[in-house]
Design an enzyme around this catalytic site. Structure first.
Site, PDB file in Angstrom:
ATOM      1  N   GLY A 188       0.556  -1.164   0.165  1.00 28.29           N
ATOM      2  CA  GLY A 188      -0.259  -0.232  -0.117  1.00 28.29           C
ATOM      3  C   GLY A 188       0.819   0.740  -0.211  1.00 28.29           C
ATOM      4  O   GLY A 188       2.364   1.304   0.066  1.00 28.29           O
ATOM      5  N   CYS A 189       0.529   2.884  -0.221  1.00 29.39           N
ATOM      6  CA  CYS A 189       0.852   3.681  -0.632  1.00 29.39           C
ATOM      7  C   CYS A 189       1.550   4.132   1.365  1.00 29.39           C
ATOM      8  O   CYS A 189       2.560   4.504   1.207  1.00 29.39           O
ATOM      9  CB  CYS A 189       0.171   4.528  -1.554  1.00 29.39           C
ATOM     10  SG  CYS A 189      -1.772   5.237  -0.837  1.00 29.39           S
TER      11      CYS A 189
END
Lengths: 345, 345, 345, 345
Positions: free
Chosen positions: B148-149
């Site tokens: 995920g970012c």
């Protein structure tokens, strides 16, 4: 009452003009500006054409003090100390939107602001102007040190839990996000549109001058030394501050109990809005208004209370709170001339 | 190699197209889109006219797997599990930009993502695709769960101090600020321009689905359970994540020593840039690129280490890192096709 | 007076709430919303907490008409025609912020809006609500067709020169730039933050539905057919319209004479501000307020008059002008409750 | 080849660094900056850390000319004339991104730029560097006057219809909208974030210095004097120019025929993209890239052709086109090092 604004073309100055030019009891009679001296303010800010067309005067502070009942100063502290003396001598009132009168201990001020001023600080009849916490003292003060924008957002958010000792006296982490107008009206590389737009950045990490101001007030509320970690950030918007605050919970307390505690603490405060449990504030809900919205969450995994508060940095964080204080000082209802809603969207 | 992108019109999908259409070793041969099926991608995104004019196909995953050497999926996990099985069976490779393959324990995934999937999770030859930390495993993996970012920005920032046990195993406070593209391409009230513009707001406080992913990886690095408090915020910009992280320092260490420790840790990592002591990162320094910049400060008053990291959420936080992983998986230099500088201003 | 707002959660609806909740003579008693029926409006817009906490009702138009003195409608024309009939029957007043009542010729409406409505259009006691030009008729109208945002900015800018026949009856080029709130509150790809931010684009070129509205009114002012070319653009800001208008000058006239002509034309109009020769308007000078600012330049090389006007599309371009009309209809001073300054910066 | 950039820290300078530091045939060897002399460029722009770490030198132009094969200058014309002489004497090449070498008639330059320079203008072997129109001349020129950003967007949009005399030789109305980076890197009130954000404004109406440049080139294309009305506007975004252009159609021509005419005219031009009839360009489709996109519409009611073109003002409008010219001058493929796609979103 007759009002003078020294430094009227900076962002807090022009916000005072916006608010006061529609205030039913105030009449702006003196405006000064170093940069734009002798121009009409409505030439500098064309949105004011036909609304406020006064000529911007230079630094004739004596005239300002002589002709006004109350002076708002947005000038550097060296000048403000001069003006404050004149105000004291003339029996007038002063609200300083700078940092000169925010401190109990002049040495703290001198250290953090690199000041060499040699003045008798305690002779000034002054008070820290966080309205909701110092209402009675403000009424009679001759000089009000209007709080910084970050301190306003932080102290209002923390006062209920510190006063009630709900959080342990561990370090409190404060992560604040501010719109760019907080950086002022001076042309600098760091304020340019193309530098700030589409950019988020921390600055003055653990070094910002609002740290001692926050620490001083929180410690007074909790009646013991409160240590804070404070990181301010610039986000790409013009107005608004969001402070996200992390505290260790010292006791078993539910989210609903926290909510009740805040509601009780601020039950008589027109401009403080406590959000229902599960709701979080956004800066856009207060921009343009003098409101402060506060929400919270508990991270049960770590027993951390997360408090989030939003204000408009130029209104409740500066000029709106200054007018709120003026109202108190002149016996007016606190929300007189300030009863404006946020602009949305 | 032949590349297929499933879900090509979302923001991570279109960013894969941007990067891969100029990658010297890759040839995009399959694009799918539920919303825009049978249109040209260059009709949906006119900036691609003459650069990538493929027709967007529907969900013919079999064809995608059969005709491509590697599949990038940005689809929901239910679909991704299906595709993964086909990829396994066909001996192809898959990089999933969703959350399906980021977890060691399938029950954690099911709990946080509300999934009822009943699959044999461990049969998949998969690896968590944070390139800098899992490089060797990624080379041989058939399936990569691209991080995920937020986790990318956080884990890269914390790995050196956790690995070296410089911070005490107390709670770590993570305050992240993301541009709006992180919220995806679906039309929702909360993503509208007039709602997000001039607005900063926290969301999913202490509840965001990236929490277990971050916790899992940090605990593996420190080899004991790491507890985090995580508050994501939306700030009004399109791209970029800044994570500001607060840890208790467990030992006497100077800012220069912290700097040296990071330099050493990341000495062979092309895309990680450690800022000199006293410098802090800004999102604009990395937007458009696959770089991660990390800076830090020590608050001596409270013995707190403040770590700040920035990435472009769509590049290093998603599609850029995915291509970085693809390069590893196919024996190419890690920065092949990714050697782009941030766009500034 | 008791006020109902049908469609209160769109951007013009919520702007009516902002203005009317502080209007000294108005009391909001009915709010409807299709999307958010039965929620509190202050849940949908938390900035209203403690300011307006009404429940959003569904489409019980009969109740609205029965209990209110005046109805503001932001609904689609099919519904508005229904409501208008009820209002007529009940002897109440209606201000429609949609397009239903802006036209003299129902066939023009039907053609441009793709309407199949079969109604007796002329039975409605209606007037086109551009306040400055139709003041007397508005006072007695039962139904006001509140002008579109673009038409307001254009007609106010052109009325003085068309009335005085200073420009030749050639084509008039109108190039308008609007903030994104003009595109409404519906979630669509084209309204998403990441699509609009950092983007300027034309749309509906030579096809926008405001074209016949502008043409109709300009032709009445000039008393002959006026042909216009109209290109609207979206620019990345929330509020504000700037219209830049190009006309052939039909006579020798100086910039100062043009200025005098505008000053004379609008000498009694509180909300119209004519800028001094050499000054040009910017949208930020009026955002948040009901003012319209107009400036001009003459290109002597080509004998072209360039007129530039700015309004806030949600205030003078919609809800502010609607309240201005309400004031007239109820015998109040035109600026009652509207005496708000733009917010700057 | 060895490249020097004089004035490397302004926005066109830093964009040259972005492009050239990844150009396979160029090696940046000299950078100058008045403001930041003797700092590393990667200190001023931290995004360049590890990518370009040269020291910024002062104004030692002799050294620059002596050590480089080609000089890019972003300096004021007085200095550029000096440098040009040195370049001529040394047999090197110069691309000037300023205005010094854009004019055929030195008196036009002197009049519009208020210059008192007394030089022999015609002795310079120079050419106007609009690549697509002057490709052959540029190859052999020693000095290229790189076009202004607005002129690039306008001339590319109009060349096909003027060359083919599709439009009548009436006045052409040009309404351009530019991002704020076009206003440069100097700190000024008018460039501040809080002034530009949420604001759209015209400036230099009918007086902008790009007017004579546009007029000169259009007149050469049409082989008779073309008169233009030009209004530039600032819109709140960092990069991008949209020019909306209005011309009287002199002949019966359909939209499809206009499309064919443009396709034919630009059939060999890599960076020019003609949009299908009915599609209009948006700045975001080209930002970050060297592309120019052109679309059009016909308003049949008034027989007006509306042409819309978009470029990135810092790429095709400045530094990208400069590199495109450099490629030509050194016998390289025109798109070498420029094959970058727009960043979206």
């Amino acid at each position: 009452m007759k009002v003078g604004i020294l430094g009227a073309t900076g962002y807090t100055g022009i916000e005072l003009v916006r608010i006061l030019s529609k205030h039913p009891n105030a009449k702006i009679t003196y405006l000064s500006s170093k940069h734009f001296e002798s121009q009409l303010i409505s030439e500098v800010y064309p949105g004011l054409q036909g609304i406020c067309d006064l000529i911007l005067e230079g630094d004739d502070f004596k005239k300002a003090v002589a002709t006004c009942d109350i002076i708002f100063s947005t000038l550097p502290h060296e000048l403000t100390f001069e003006i404050a003396q004149m105000v004291m001598d003339a029996g007038k009132r002063l609200i300083d939107l700078g940092s000169a009168f925010r401190f109990d201990d002049f040495n703290v001020f001198k250290k953090w602001y690199g000041s060499n001023d040699d003045i008798e600080y305690d002779k000034f009849n002054k008070v820290y102007g966080l309205t909701e916490l110092n209402r009675e003292k403000i009424k009679n003060a001759q000089i009000v040190g209007n709080p910084g924008c970050y301190p306003t957002s932080v102290i209002l958010a923390l006062a209920p839990v510190l006063k009630n000792r709900v959080v342990s006296d561990k370090n409190i982490i404060i992560d604040s996000k501010s719109g760019v107008s907080g950086a002022g009206h001076e042309p600098k590389f760091s304020n340019l549109y193309s530098e700030c737009n589409e950019n988020t950045k921390p600055y003055n990490v653990a070094k910002h001058r609002h740290i001692p101001e926050i620490g001083q007030e929180l410690s007074k509320i909790m009646q013991e030394e409160v240590k804070i970690v404070f990181t301010p950030h610039l986000v790409p918007m013009t107005r608004g501050i969001l402070s996200t605050i992390y505290c260790n919970l010292g006791s078993d307390i539910t989210l609903n109990e926290v909510y009740d505690l805040y509601q009780e603490f601020y039950k008589n405060d027109y401009f403080i809005k406590i959000l229902n449990p599960g709701k979080y504030p956004s800066t856009k809900s207060v921009v343009g208004s003098n409101y402060c919205q506060i929400g919270f969450e508990i991270d049960e995994h770590t027993n951390t209370l997360i408090i989030m508060s939003v204000i408009d940095n130029l209104v409740k964080g500066a000029s709106g709170q200054a007018v709120q204080n003026m109202n108190l000082m002149f016996g007016l209802p606190e929300n007189k001339g300030l009863d404006i809603i946020r602009i949305f969207p």
